[in-house]
Design a protein around this motif. Sequence first.
Motif, PDB file in Angstrom:
ATOM      1  N   ASP A   1      44.021  41.666  13.523  1.00  0.00           N
ATOM      2  CA  ASP A   1      43.104  40.668  12.960  1.00  0.00           C
ATOM      3  C   ASP A   1      42.678  40.998  11.536  1.00  0.00           C
ATOM      4  OD1 ASP A   1      43.269  39.440  15.412  1.00  0.00           O
ATOM      5  OD2 ASP A   1      41.418  40.328  16.185  1.00  0.00           O
ATOM      6  N   SER A   2      42.555  42.317  11.255  1.00  0.00           N
ATOM      7  CA  SER A   2      42.096  42.694   9.915  1.00  0.00           C
ATOM      8  C   SER A   2      43.134  42.323   8.856  1.00  0.00           C
ATOM      9  CB  SER A   2      41.734  44.172   9.864  1.00  0.00           C
ATOM     10  OG  SER A   2      42.751  44.957  10.406  1.00  0.00           O
ATOM     11  N   THR A   3      44.408  42.227   9.263  1.00  0.00           N
ATOM     12  CA  THR A   3      45.456  41.781   8.339  1.00  0.00           C
ATOM     13  C   THR A   3      45.166  40.349   7.893  1.00  0.00           C
ATOM     14  OG1 THR A   3      47.082  43.180   9.442  1.00  0.00           O
ATOM     15  CG2 THR A   3      47.947  41.356   8.112  1.00  0.00           C
ATOM     16  N   VAL A   4      44.851  39.495   8.874  1.00  0.00           N
ATOM     17  CA  VAL A   4      44.560  38.094   8.566  1.00  0.00           C
ATOM     18  C   VAL A   4      43.313  38.001   7.686  1.00  0.00           C
ATOM     19  CG1 VAL A   4      44.208  35.808   9.556  1.00  0.00           C
ATOM     20  CG2 VAL A   4      45.506  37.524  10.840  1.00  0.00           C
ATOM     21  N   ASP A   5      42.303  38.775   8.050  1.00  0.00           N
ATOM     22  CA  ASP A   5      41.044  38.743   7.287  1.00  0.00           C
ATOM     23  C   ASP A   5      41.227  39.202   5.845  1.00  0.00           C
ATOM     24  OD1 ASP A   5      39.837  37.898   9.612  1.00  0.00           O
ATOM     25  OD2 ASP A   5      39.146  39.895  10.207  1.00  0.00           O
ATOM     26  N   ALA A   6      42.215  40.057   5.606  1.00  0.00           N
ATOM     27  CA  ALA A   6      42.427  40.597   4.247  1.00  0.00           C
ATOM     28  C   ALA A   6      43.175  39.607   3.347  1.00  0.00           C
ATOM     29  CB  ALA A   6      43.204  41.912   4.329  1.00  0.00           C
ATOM     30  N   LEU A   7      43.881  38.653   3.951  1.00  0.00           N
ATOM     31  CA  LEU A   7      44.780  37.785   3.175  1.00  0.00           C
ATOM     32  C   LEU A   7      44.103  36.984   2.056  1.00  0.00           C
ATOM     33  CD1 LEU A   7      47.366  36.408   5.780  1.00  0.00           C
ATOM     34  CD2 LEU A   7      47.771  38.015   3.896  1.00  0.00           C
ATOM     35  N   PRO A   8      42.979  36.299   2.297  1.00  0.00           N
ATOM     36  CA  PRO A   8      42.404  35.487   1.216  1.00  0.00           C
ATOM     37  C   PRO A   8      42.147  36.277  -0.069  1.00  0.00           C
ATOM     38  CG  PRO A   8      41.377  34.921   3.302  1.00  0.00           C
ATOM     39  CD  PRO A   8      42.225  36.115   3.568  1.00  0.00           C
ATOM     40  N   ALA A   9      41.515  37.439   0.044  1.00  0.00           N
ATOM     41  CA  ALA A   9      41.207  38.242  -1.150  1.00  0.00           C
ATOM     42  C   ALA A   9      42.487  38.707  -1.845  1.00  0.00           C
ATOM     43  CB  ALA A   9      40.351  39.438  -0.759  1.00  0.00           C
TER      44      ALA A   9
END
Length: 335
Positions: free
Chosen positions: A299-307
């Motif tokens: 999940d942290s991969t997805v959360d990191a994408l926008p930035a």
Amino acid sequence: MELEDQNEETEDKTVKIPKTAEKGRFIEIVVPVLTLMTIVNCVIILVLVMNIGRKVNGLEQQMIVLQDKAAADAADMAADSALPEMSTFADVVDIDGSYVQDTAEAADIVEAAAMEDTHKPSGREENSDGIRRVYLTFDDGPSANTDRILDILDQYGVKATFFVVGKEGYADQYRRIVEDGHTLAMHSYSHKYSEIYASLDAYKEDLAKLHDFLYELTGEDCNIVRFPGGSSNTISHVDMWDLIDYLNKENMVYFDWNVSSGDAAKGRISTAQITKNVLDNIDQYNNAVVLFHDAAGKDSTVDALPAIIEKILESDNTVLLPISEDTVSVQHLHE
Ligand SMILES: [Zn+2]
């Protein structure tokens, strides 16, 4: 008469001191010498005995120390051999997020993940026309995260590459990858290291199964490949060059990566760390191929994408692209 004379003569020549006096002097000398020698001998024997005693005592102590050490070593070895099963491999999950029961497969997964996170590219990818090209790539999907990833990419109008595996129940996600304009690329059908890297035939069979599976679902004739664990993996029982030769013959092209997000490691890696791993390393390459994982629990991969995407889009002379046959090859093994 003659005999007497002879005796007298003998007496005259030899016996000049009286016999009793001679005996007395002999005893006077010998007795103290013998006494002294006896005392010296006793002292020597005493010293020797004491020394031996001390040595035996020392040896005994050494024996005790060695015995203790052997016992401690045995305990350490027992603890070590118990460790991998207990803590290193017990919580290893596969691409579906399920715990891996087979210890050998779990060991391969741990080894491949460590290599994916730490591989240092050779720098052969350094050709530039003044534009930095960044390729976001997602391995091991589809998963419960695929739609979220596709939503974010859509939000920024960015195209990426998905190196997928064969999974039932994700037909919509395979199709959406293609419909949204991303590159649908092949990773492995089973992604089981012990199976696909058992022989060239086993690898061929797995890849053909994935190719046909994707063709049936999407109509795409996929020809871009990423080896599970990368071409530089150390777990394959087949010479990776045999597999590469096979891909070349089939007009397929494989891609590794030169920037790792670090999300292959088991356990949760923070969004901040993933963002840092990517943004700190993209600038080193004119063609940066970034490795992410589209797997359950990442999940942290997805959360990191926008930035990450925002930062790349803000950079000068930098574009985000999906991988194609014309992309500069980023490969760990070079001829
Ligand atoms: Zn993989």
